[in-house]
Every structure is written in C-alpha cells, then in structure tokens.
Design an enzyme around this catalytic site. Structure first.
Site, PDB file in Angstrom:
ATOM      1  CB  SER A  68     -42.238 -16.040  -7.301  1.00  0.00           C
ATOM      2  OG  SER A  68     -42.216 -15.536  -6.167  1.00  0.00           O
ATOM      3  CG  ASP A 121     -36.732 -10.566  -6.350  1.00  0.00           C
ATOM      4  OD1 ASP A 121     -37.333 -11.199  -7.504  1.00  0.00           O
ATOM      5  OD2 ASP A 121     -37.267 -10.785  -5.139  1.00  0.00           O
ATOM      6  CG  HIS A 141     -40.760 -10.870  -6.850  1.00  0.00           C
ATOM      7  ND1 HIS A 141     -39.729 -11.812  -6.999  1.00  0.00           N
ATOM      8  CD2 HIS A 141     -41.711 -11.627  -6.739  1.00  0.00           C
ATOM      9  CE1 HIS A 141     -40.401 -13.103  -6.693  1.00  0.00           C
ATOM     10  NE2 HIS A 141     -41.604 -12.813  -6.570  1.00  0.00           N
TER      11      HIS A 141
END
Ligand SMILES: *[C@@H]1O[C@H](CO)[C@@H](O)[C@H](O)[C@H]1NC(C)=O
Ligand SMILES: *[C@@H]1O[C@H](CO)[C@@H](O)[C@H](O)[C@H]1NC(C)=O
Ligand SMILES: *[C@@H]1O[C@H](CO)[C@@H](O)[C@H](O)[C@H]1NC(C)=O
Ligand SMILES: *[C@@H]1O[C@H](CO)[C@@H](O)[C@H](O)[C@H]1NC(C)=O
Length: 285
Positions: A98, A215, A270
């Site tokens: 990320s 995600d 995610h």
C-alpha cells in the site's frame, strides 16, 4: 585431516552454507495505519516456502506515525534498509504494501547503490489515490474527495502522507504545482534528480505489481498496476500514461525488457493481500 583435504572441506562448507543461506533476505515495508504485526502471516508463508529466509518487517513509522510526510519516512526507512542491503551480497527482495510502495520508490530514488533484486508492490497506489476510503474518513472525517485538494494541495497539506499521493484528476494544474512527492517520482514534473532517480529504478531486476478490482481501498484499483483516471474519471492503463510513453522514470524500459510482471487477483480486499495464501502462491512464489 591432511593438508590436501582442506580445499574439499572448504568446498563442503561453502556448499552447506549456500544451501542453508541460499535465499536473498526479504524486507517488508508496511502500509498506512499498520505495522509489522500485520505481516506475521506473510513472513510465515515465506518461511514455509523458503525455509531459513531472513525476513525483516521494518518497525518504523507504525500506525498513526505513518501519516508523517513521506520524504521524512523515506529518510528513516532508507537508513534501516541500507545495512540489510550492505550485508546481502546477492541482493535483497523488497515487498512494499500500500502506502509502503510509495515509500519504497522514494528509498530507491535516493539510494542509488541499492541491490534490490525483486521489488514487489502489493496493492500500492503507484499512480496516486482519488477516492473515499475508510482511511481517508479516519483522517479527514468532514471532507469529500472532490474537496480534499483544498487541503492536500497546500504546503501544509503536503506534510500529511496521504496528501503526498493524492491525485485529483480534476485539479491537474494544482497537483503538478503542489505535489512534492508523487509528481516528481512519476516524472510528471521534471526536476534536478530525474535522471539519477531513473537510473536507480532501472537497477531493479524484477518488478511485480499486485492488485485487484475488489481491493476496496486503492481508487482506482488500477493505480496498483500504474493505471489512473483521466479528467473524465475513465481509467487509462499504464501503457497509455504520458509518463510511461516518455519513459520518465524507467518503467517503459523495464517493461520492454520483460522485467515487469502484473498479477491481478479478484476477490481480495485491501487488508487481506498479505494473508492470502493463493495470492502468495500465484504472485510471490
Ligand atoms: C521457520 O520455520 C521453522 C520450522 O520450519 C521454525 O522452527 C522457525 O521458528 C520459523 N521461523 C520464523 C521466523 O517463523
Ligand atoms: C537531489 O538529490 C540530492 C542528493 O540526494 C539532494 O540533496 C537534493 O535535494 C535533490 N534535489 C531535488 C530537486 O530533489
Ligand atoms: C471526456 O468526455 C467528453 C465527452 O464524452 C469527451 O469529449 C472528452 O474528449 C473526454 N476527455 C478525455 C480526456 O477523455
Ligand atoms: C484469497 O484469494 C482468492 C483469489 O485468489 C479469493 O478468491 C479468496 O476469497 C481470498 N481469500 C480471502 C480470505 O481474502
């Protein structure tokens, strides 16, 4: 033992050592509002598939400290990564999750002597972020995405990590003028170190881009594979981005050498990327 046998012993020792220590060390850089604890499962996957691998998840700028400006975080991560690289003769693998992906890019840009073999970006907003997310709501509860540029594209705003890669497709001019992080990294603005950063990026052997449509945080999700919105919020793929076509930071060259691998996986939220064994087997292994 006679003297004549010493070379054999030496060869055996080297052989044993390389079979025990055969894998390159792995360094993990975490994302926003998390820390090393979130990566214990990933470290376990690595240990199981490649026993004895030295895995380091850096405990730096964890949790709320991850909101600090990215250039500041880059300085910290670079100094933590440098000694691991220096003691790894054969190079290292870097896994960046990320926001950590953007930190890794800053580290490589400013560490021209790096020896990163594989660079793995795990659901990272590489072309920026333009979308509401649970993270955004935690940090700016009263703002909607179309207004956030009022904060992000100011000197003050650029002191918050998330603003360093906030990419509002309706505010290009402001973005190019204010972004002190993503715009120079992506070569959207030319600067004194453009060539040096590009050379450093080209030292990578393999670049793995992992992301997927479910995600739920990275917006557009294609940002994890270097795609992004145009001014109509239509996603333009990596290969058609202006900075790609100009090869502004080396991505086109790497891709033409076959060094870029995209791994798009549906069905992963995610927060599940680093604990999903299917993702590990298909994209990392
Ligand atoms: C790696 O796996 C071995 C057993 O296969 C175990 O003894 C060791 O503690 C593990 N190391 C880590 C860091 O999980
Ligand atoms: C270029 O790199 C040097 C050395 O890392 C640094 O001192 C300088 O601030 C950089 N310049 C720009 C414009 O980023
Ligand atoms: C945006 O959409 C309008 C109307 O469909 C079109 O005329 C324009 O060319 C589009 N702009 C971009 C950048 O694609
Ligand atoms: C793991 O990934 C697969 C796709 O490869 C997906 O179908 C599955 O739902 C994921 N599991 C979790 C817990 O996210």
């Amino acid at each position: 033992m006679t003297d004549g046998c010493r070379p054999c012993v030496l060869i055996w020792a080297v052989f044993l050592l390389s079979s025990v220590m055969g894998y390159r060390p792995v360094i993990i850089v975490h994302g926003i509002l998390d820390g090393p604890r979130q990566f214990e499962i990933l470290a376990k996957f690595i240990n199981q598939s490649h026993p004895g691998t030295d895995v380091t998840t850096l405990a730096l700028y964890d949790y709320t400290a991850s909101l600090k400006p990215l250039w500041q975080q880059v300085d910290g991560f670079r100094e933590a990564i440098r000694p691991i690289m220096e003691s790894a003769e054969d190079g290292v693998h870097l896994i960046c999750f990320s926001q950590g992906g953007l930190i890794c890019r800053g580290v490589l840009a400013t560490l021209p002597t790096h020896n990163v073999h594989s660079l793995i970006f795990l659901s990272s907003p590489l072309a920026g972020q333009y979308g509401d997310s649970c993270y955004l709501k935690k940090i700016f509860p009263k703002f909607i995405k179309s207004r956030l540029y009022h904060i992000c594209y100011t000197t003050w705003g650029q002191r918050i990590s998330i603003c360093n890669y906030w990419n509002d497709p309706h505010q290009r001019e402001r973005y190019l003028k204010s972004s002190i992080y993503l715009a120079p990294l992506n070569g959207e603005i030319v600067h004194a170190n453009s060539t040096a950063w590009r050379d450093s990026f080209l030292h990578i052997q393999t670049l793995v881009l992992i992301g997927g449509q479910d995600d739920g945080v990275i917006t557009p999700w294609e940002s994890s594979i270097f795609g992004f919105y145009d001014s109509n919020e239509t996603v333009v793929e990596m290969e058609k981005q202006d900075w790609y076509l100009r090869d502004a930071f080396g991505l086109k060259t790497l891709n033409s050498e076959g060094a870029v691998v995209k791994c798009v996986v549906p069905g992963v939220h995610h927060t599940s990327w680093h604990s999903n064994l299917t993702v590990y087997k298909n994209c990392f292994y």
